[in-house]
Design an enzyme around this catalytic site. Structure first.
Site, PDB file in Angstrom:
ATOM      1  N   TYR A 253       3.211 -13.373   3.626  1.00 31.35           N
ATOM      2  CA  TYR A 253       2.172 -12.665   2.803  1.00 31.35           C
ATOM      3  C   TYR A 253       1.796 -13.488   1.564  1.00 31.35           C
ATOM      4  CZ  TYR A 253      -0.534  -8.693   0.604  1.00 31.35           C
ATOM      5  OH  TYR A 253      -1.471  -8.054  -0.019  1.00 31.35           O
TER       6      TYR A 253
ATOM      7  N   THR B  17       0.822  -1.115   0.206  1.00 28.95           N
ATOM      8  CA  THR B  17       0.075   0.260   0.146  1.00 28.95           C
ATOM      9  C   THR B  17       0.878   1.229   0.104  1.00 28.95           C
ATOM     10  OG1 THR B  17      -1.842  -1.079   1.049  1.00 28.95           O
ATOM     11  CG2 THR B  17      -1.876   1.452   1.260  1.00 28.95           C
TER      12      THR B  17
ATOM     13  N   LYS C  83      -0.217 -13.241   6.510  1.00 26.96           N
ATOM     14  CA  LYS C  83      -1.209 -12.424   5.956  1.00 26.96           C
ATOM     15  C   LYS C  83      -1.895 -13.109   4.963  1.00 26.96           C
ATOM     16  CE  LYS C  83      -2.358  -7.796   3.716  1.00 26.96           C
ATOM     17  NZ  LYS C  83      -1.599  -6.762   3.278  1.00 26.96           N
TER      18      LYS C  83
END
Length: 295
Positions: free
Chosen positions: A130, A46, A158
């Site tokens: 992730y 992000t 994640k």
């Protein structure tokens, strides 16, 4: 130490000159923690890390490390190589690295296991794997994710499978010491219902307290609140991810006066005004009292 609750993967705001707006970043970081976030993620996807210079990345780390030190909050950092992990050794605020499954190469599940086993053994901080197969091109089964949980130095996952499937059910059906943090913002409520420990959610730049409340509701068995909040927040996340992340989030934050510009760096393009308006409406909807939906 355990990972649970809400973690906000911070954007990188830019000022009108195109430089990183460090003051705005610090303010956003404090606001997320004020609203109840357990911790922050610096230099996650992000944050547009691939578009930042080394000096900019270091400046972002300085700000987020200072905030987390002052607030006694947990800091996760996006780090995907041995070199990037080594750089975290002198950052005592960093509790773990958020490390993506190697993208594009599609090494197979055994290759992923071998990769993380070596990386975790050499890393100065624990890893949060992730898993986001629709971006990496590498699918991991529930059985492989459970094997990852047994790798020394891997403390969390994640989990961003792109929805709920049979492997999702299998993942949560078997007890594990692995902290599972939902990463698909739109599906965070059902993941929490299945047993996720929390979430790493870009959408939580907006309605941060709502996401905190959602997680607490599922964890305490308040299913009425959880279902009502889950629906609203799923609609918000859908609006915020209508264009590539974090373009809409930045547009909304700018419209609210929280960051100096809505700017992103190429290859991203700014969000369309109509998309921004839809997301702003969704933010307003989340803020309405829950009782209005029961009537």
């Amino acid at each position: 130490m355990t990972l649970s609750g809400l973690y906000v993967p911070l954007i990188t705001p830019f000022d009108r000159s195109g430089a990183v707006a460090l003051d705005a970043l610090e303010t956003i970081a404090h606001q997320a923690l004020d609203a109840g976030a357990r911790g922050l993620v610096a230099l996650g996807t992000t944050a547009e890390p691939s578009s930042l210079t080394t000096a900019e990345q270091q400046a972002v780390m300085d700000v987020t490390s200072r905030v987390c030190h002052e607030r006694h909050a947990q800091l996760l950092v996006g780090a995907n190589t041995a070199q990037a992990l080594d750089a975290l050794a002198d950052r005592p605020e960093v509790v773990a690295a958020l490390t993506v499954v190697p993208p594009f190469v599609r090494p197979g599940e055994e290759g992923v296991l071998a990769y993380f086993t070596r990386l975790a053994a050499e890393s100065p901080v624990p890893l949060v794997v992730y898993d986001i197969p629709h971006r990496t091109g590498q699918y991991l089964s529930a059985a492989t994710l459970h094997r990852l949980a047994a790798v020394p130095g891997v403390m969390g996952l994640k989990y961003s499978p792109g929805g709920i499937n049979a492997d999702t059910i299998a993942l949560f059906a078997q007890p594990s010491d692995l902290a599972i943090l939902g990463g698909d913002d739109t599906f965070i409520s059902p993941l929490l219902a299945l047993g996720a420990h929390g979430g790493i959610l870009a959408s939580a730049h907006l309605a941060t307290g709502g996401f905190v409340r959602l997680i607490e509701a599922w964890h305490t068995g308040d299913t009425t609140t959880a279902r009502l909040m889950g629906g609203r927040l799923a609609a918000l996340s859908t609006a915020l991810f209508a264009e590539p992340n974090p373009t809409v989030i930045k547009a909304v934050l700018h419209a609210q006066g929280q960051i100096p510009t809505p700017d992103v760096r190429l290859p991203l393009l700014p969000a369309h005004p109509h998309t921004t308006k839809t997301a702003l409406d969704a933010v307003t909807a989340v803020a309405r009292p829950l009782a209005t939906q029961r009537g």
